[in-house]
Design a protein around this motif. Structure first.
Motif, PDB file in Angstrom:
ATOM      1  N   LEU A   1     -14.329  79.728  24.390  1.00 19.68           N
ATOM      2  CA  LEU A   1     -14.645  78.729  25.400  1.00 19.68           C
ATOM      3  C   LEU A   1     -15.834  79.200  26.223  1.00 19.68           C
ATOM      4  O   LEU A   1     -16.000  80.399  26.464  1.00 19.68           O
ATOM      5  CB  LEU A   1     -13.448  78.499  26.321  1.00 19.68           C
ATOM      6  CG  LEU A   1     -12.118  78.146  25.651  1.00 19.68           C
ATOM      7  CD1 LEU A   1     -11.058  77.880  26.720  1.00 19.68           C
ATOM      8  CD2 LEU A   1     -12.262  76.968  24.720  1.00 19.68           C
TER       9      LEU A   1
ATOM     10  N   THR B   1     -23.197  81.530  32.571  1.00 17.31           N
ATOM     11  CA  THR B   1     -22.111  81.104  31.689  1.00 17.31           C
ATOM     12  C   THR B   1     -21.024  82.172  31.641  1.00 17.31           C
ATOM     13  O   THR B   1     -21.322  83.366  31.541  1.00 17.31           O
ATOM     14  CB  THR B   1     -22.630  80.818  30.271  1.00 17.31           C
ATOM     15  OG1 THR B   1     -23.648  79.806  30.340  1.00 17.31           O
ATOM     16  CG2 THR B   1     -21.504  80.338  29.369  1.00 17.31           C
TER      17      THR B   1
ATOM     18  N   THR C   1     -11.413  71.746  29.102  1.00 16.46           N
ATOM     19  CA  THR C   1     -11.573  71.525  27.670  1.00 16.46           C
ATOM     20  C   THR C   1     -10.223  71.752  27.012  1.00 16.46           C
ATOM     21  O   THR C   1      -9.499  72.682  27.359  1.00 16.46           O
ATOM     22  CB  THR C   1     -12.659  72.448  27.082  1.00 16.46           C
ATOM     23  OG1 THR C   1     -12.875  72.128  25.710  1.00 16.46           O
ATOM     24  CG2 THR C   1     -12.305  73.927  27.192  1.00 16.46           C
TER      25      THR C   1
ATOM     26  N   VAL D   1     -19.280  73.124  33.605  1.00 15.67           N
ATOM     27  CA  VAL D   1     -19.011  72.339  32.403  1.00 15.67           C
ATOM     28  C   VAL D   1     -18.449  73.258  31.324  1.00 15.67           C
ATOM     29  O   VAL D   1     -19.142  74.180  30.865  1.00 15.67           O
ATOM     30  CB  VAL D   1     -20.286  71.647  31.903  1.00 15.67           C
ATOM     31  CG1 VAL D   1     -19.971  70.845  30.628  1.00 15.67           C
ATOM     32  CG2 VAL D   1     -20.862  70.737  32.977  1.00 15.67           C
ATOM     33  N   GLU D   2     -17.205  72.978  30.929  1.00 17.69           N
ATOM     34  CA  GLU D   2     -16.570  73.759  29.873  1.00 17.69           C
ATOM     35  C   GLU D   2     -16.848  73.145  28.506  1.00 17.69           C
ATOM     36  O   GLU D   2     -17.051  71.938  28.382  1.00 17.69           O
ATOM     37  CB  GLU D   2     -15.048  73.815  30.067  1.00 17.69           C
ATOM     38  CG  GLU D   2     -14.583  74.424  31.376  1.00 17.69           C
ATOM     39  CD  GLU D   2     -14.293  73.394  32.437  1.00 17.69           C
ATOM     40  OE1 GLU D   2     -13.483  73.685  33.329  1.00 17.69           O
ATOM     41  OE2 GLU D   2     -14.880  72.289  32.375  1.00 17.69           O
ATOM     42  N   SER D   3     -16.818  73.989  27.500  1.00 16.40           N
ATOM     43  CA  SER D   3     -16.947  73.530  26.115  1.00 16.40           C
ATOM     44  C   SER D   3     -16.278  74.547  25.206  1.00 16.40           C
ATOM     45  O   SER D   3     -15.929  75.648  25.641  1.00 16.40           O
ATOM     46  CB  SER D   3     -18.423  73.365  25.733  1.00 16.40           C
ATOM     47  OG  SER D   3     -19.108  74.602  25.832  1.00 16.40           O
ATOM     48  N   GLY D   4     -16.097  74.151  23.946  1.00 18.11           N
ATOM     49  CA  GLY D   4     -15.569  75.085  22.957  1.00 18.11           C
ATOM     50  C   GLY D   4     -14.124  74.857  22.568  1.00 18.11           C
ATOM     51  O   GLY D   4     -13.622  75.533  21.672  1.00 18.11           O
TER      52      GLY D   4
ATOM     53  N   CYS E   1     -18.164  78.179  29.863  1.00 14.36           N
ATOM     54  CA  CYS E   1     -18.235  77.423  31.109  1.00 14.36           C
ATOM     55  C   CYS E   1     -19.602  77.700  31.713  1.00 14.36           C
ATOM     56  O   CYS E   1     -19.885  78.835  32.118  1.00 14.36           O
ATOM     57  CB  CYS E   1     -17.122  77.839  32.056  1.00 14.36           C
ATOM     58  SG  CYS E   1     -17.254  77.106  33.706  1.00 14.36           S
TER      59      CYS E   1
END
Length: 114
Positions: free
Chosen positions: A20, A77, A108, A5-8, A22
């Motif tokens: 970012l 991560t 993302t 799950v990626e974010s940022g 992950c």
């Protein structure tokens, strides 16, 4: 099965920075290589940066000196620190875990615009 799950991602002005993340659902980083890719419509997916299970890194020429890949095995991560962002960096950024079975995250979006 492993979920990534990626974010940022987000909108940033030229010259700005984003980090970012992950996150993996299982502790695979000690045995898997990890990569950040980016994709824009109509173009092939491009490897931006990667890090092996022992910490060796690779960067595409287009991001050398501006992006840094790192990982935290304890947190499962991997990160991509992106500095001095340019409009050409606009893309969907996806992480990939490479091992006996490879896994992709959903991505993302990064937009660089004034």
């Amino acid at each position: 099965q492993v979920q990534l799950v990626e974010s940022g991602g987000g909108l940033v002005q030229p010259g700005g920075s984003l980090r970012l993340s992950c996150a993996a659902s299982k502790p695979i980083f000690s045995t898997y290589g990890l990569g950040w890719y980016r994709q824009t419509p109509g173009k092939q997916r491009e490897l931006v940066a990667s890090i092996t299970n022992v910490g060796s890194t690779y960067y595409a020429d287009s991001v050398k000196g501006r992006f840094t890949i790192s990982k935290d095995n304890a947190k499962n991560t991997v990160y991509l620190q992106m500095n001095s962002l340019k409009p050409d960096d606009k893309a969907a950024y996806l992480c990939k875990a490479v091992g006996p079975v490879s896994y992709w995250g959903q991505g993302t979006q990064v937009t660089v615009s004034s």
